[in-house]
Design an enzyme around this catalytic site. Structure first.
Site, mmCIF file in Angstrom:
data_model
loop_
_atom_site.group_PDB
_atom_site.id
_atom_site.type_symbol
_atom_site.label_atom_id
_atom_site.label_comp_id
_atom_site.label_asym_id
_atom_site.label_seq_id
_atom_site.Cartn_x
_atom_site.Cartn_y
_atom_site.Cartn_z
ATOM 1 N N ASP A 60 -4.152 -2.091 -1.132
ATOM 2 C CA ASP A 60 -2.982 -0.801 -1.377
ATOM 3 C C ASP A 60 -3.061 -0.841 -2.843
ATOM 4 O OD1 ASP A 60 -0.325 0.785 -0.627
ATOM 5 O OD2 ASP A 60 -0.572 0.240 1.270
ATOM 6 N N HIS A 95 4.361 1.086 -2.825
ATOM 7 C CA HIS A 95 4.018 1.533 -1.378
ATOM 8 C C HIS A 95 3.485 0.309 -1.363
ATOM 9 C CE1 HIS A 95 0.856 2.800 2.068
ATOM 10 N NE2 HIS A 95 1.759 3.566 2.153
ATOM 11 N N ASN A 191 -1.161 10.172 9.350
ATOM 12 C CA ASN A 191 0.008 10.484 9.951
ATOM 13 C C ASN A 191 0.052 12.381 9.900
ATOM 14 O OD1 ASN A 191 1.619 8.169 8.946
ATOM 15 N ND2 ASN A 191 2.087 9.142 7.692
ATOM 16 N N TYR A 204 -13.445 3.471 12.293
ATOM 17 C CA TYR A 204 -14.852 3.218 12.492
ATOM 18 C C TYR A 204 -14.169 1.094 13.843
ATOM 19 C CZ TYR A 204 -15.500 5.551 8.377
ATOM 20 O OH TYR A 204 -16.046 6.535 7.682
ATOM 21 N N SER A 259 1.980 3.332 7.990
ATOM 22 C CA SER A 259 1.717 2.472 7.399
ATOM 23 C C SER A 259 2.954 1.601 8.113
ATOM 24 C CB SER A 259 2.088 3.316 5.990
ATOM 25 O OG SER A 259 0.881 3.482 5.833
#
Length: 382
Positions: A60, A95, A191, A204, A259
């Protein structure tokens, strides 16, 4: 290895509605704001497991390792991009610190009753920084972070970020290597309206895409739907830690999106692995999906995946029934009748048998005729 800021931008997926929050007027303000804790019965789950002995890599924007709710739980990490100190500490955006708090926040104050409580307050966080104020890394930066986390022996990787829309073979292979190494990757589904389909690397093979639900347990409008979604978790108005901003006297934030849902799910994985250290990554995931609360249409669906995470059930459910062993039948075993099916080999054998019988009959007939003729000729001569 570091990546320059010129790389294609990576999206950090929590900041749909983000509000900076100052110092609390009452000691338990932020803890009370964490509606997902009672919703998920975390107090009951923490009586069983608190994530001790498990490390979660957070790929992040870095983590504020000195935050009072995170002190002692943040390891020295790694930067994949210029602008940081090289160890994943520090957070220009808040974040990454928010995700770390949801995973391993332990609160502060008397009895740690103040501030943010994470899903696994005794787990450790390994921060891997892929963005700073000077720029963001792309899919290749995430791939480097995944490889570094595997190299450092983490069990769980939490990725509340998405790579650019174009699929990256480098990132795909990094996910494959991590899965082969027995690492569980939780990644944000994406989102809306920015993302139209499940984001990479969550889509994936080898990664687990996580969606978001609201306070009623209903899939959030912001949460991307898709066949790759496997689990959902709370992701609307989630309060957590943030960067420490002395100028504004803020160190907490509230956000919505996939998230926070991903970080919460990663925290659950830490609880399960701490309780059952003998499990493999696939077995931890199986326990989480098997015990999830089925939502929407029966069975797995595009909105909820296998369902809403249930920490208490994931920690207390009996082990999955082992697959029945394959045993070769002995001569005493009664085998089911084999149905009559066309068999080209059988048809060919029947044909050959018929031709053989016909030849025998023809030759026999010829021999009989020859015998009669010989008999008549001999009789005339007499």
């Amino acid at each position: 290895m570091r990546f320059a800021a010129r790389l294609a931008a990576v999206s950090l997926l929590a900041a749909v509605t983000t509000v900076g929050m100052g110092s609390p007027a009452h000691a338990d303000r932020y803890r009370n704001d964490q509606w997902h804790l009672p919703f998920l019965r975390i107090a009951e789950a923490h009586a069983i497991s608190q994530g001790e002995g498990v490390t979660v890599a957070v790929i992040d924007s870095g983590v504020e390792g000195g935050h009072p709710d995170l002190t002692g739980n943040v390891l020295k990490g790694f930067d994949t991009i210029v602008g940081g100190d090289g160890d994943g500490w520090g957070d220009d955006e808040g974040h990454g610190s928010s995700m770390a708090g949801l995973i391993a926040g332990h609160g502060h104050g008397s009895g740690n009753k103040d501030g943010v409580l994470g899903m696994a307050p005794k787990a450790k966080v390994l921060p891997i920084r892929i963005s700073t104020a000077k720029g963001h890394g792309g899919g290749d930066a995430i791939a480097i972070g995944i490889d570094e986390a595997v190299k450092r022996g983490v069990k769980i990787i939490s990725i509340s970020a998405s790579a650019p829309s174009a699929d990256s073979s480098v990132l795909i292979k990094a996910v494959e290597r991590a899965h082969a190494a027995g690492v569980l990757i939780l990644a944000a589904a994406g989102n809306q309206p920015k993302d139209f389909y499940v984001a990479a690397p969550g889509r994936y093979p080898g990664a687990v895409a996580v969606g978001a639900v609201d306070q009623q347990g209903t899939v959030a409008p912001v949460s991307v739907r898709g066949d790759e979604v496997q689990l959902v978790a709370p992701g609307v108005d989630i309060t957590s830690t943030s960067r420490i901003n002395t100028a504004t006297n803020t160190q907490y934030r509230r956000s919505s999106g996939t998230s926070p849902a991903t970080a919460i799910t990663a925290g659950l994985a830490a609880l399960v692995w701490s309780k059952y250290p003998q499990l493999t990554a696939d077995e931890v995931l199986e326990r989480m999906t098997r015990t999830a609360v089925d939502k929407g249409p029966a069975g797995r669906d595009r909105d909820y995946g296998f369902g809403l995470i249930d920490p208490v059930a994931a920690l207390t459910a009996p082990a999955a029934a082992p697959s029945a062993p394959v045993i070769a039948p002995s001569i005493e075993v009664s085998l089911p009748e084999i149905p009559d099916l066309p068999d080209t080999r059988g048809a060919g054998s029947g044909l050959l048998l018929g031709v053989g019988l016909l030849l025998v009959l023809l030759i026999g007939g010829v021999l009989v005729v020859v015998a009669v003729v010989v008999f008549l000729v001999l009789r005339k001569r007499r």
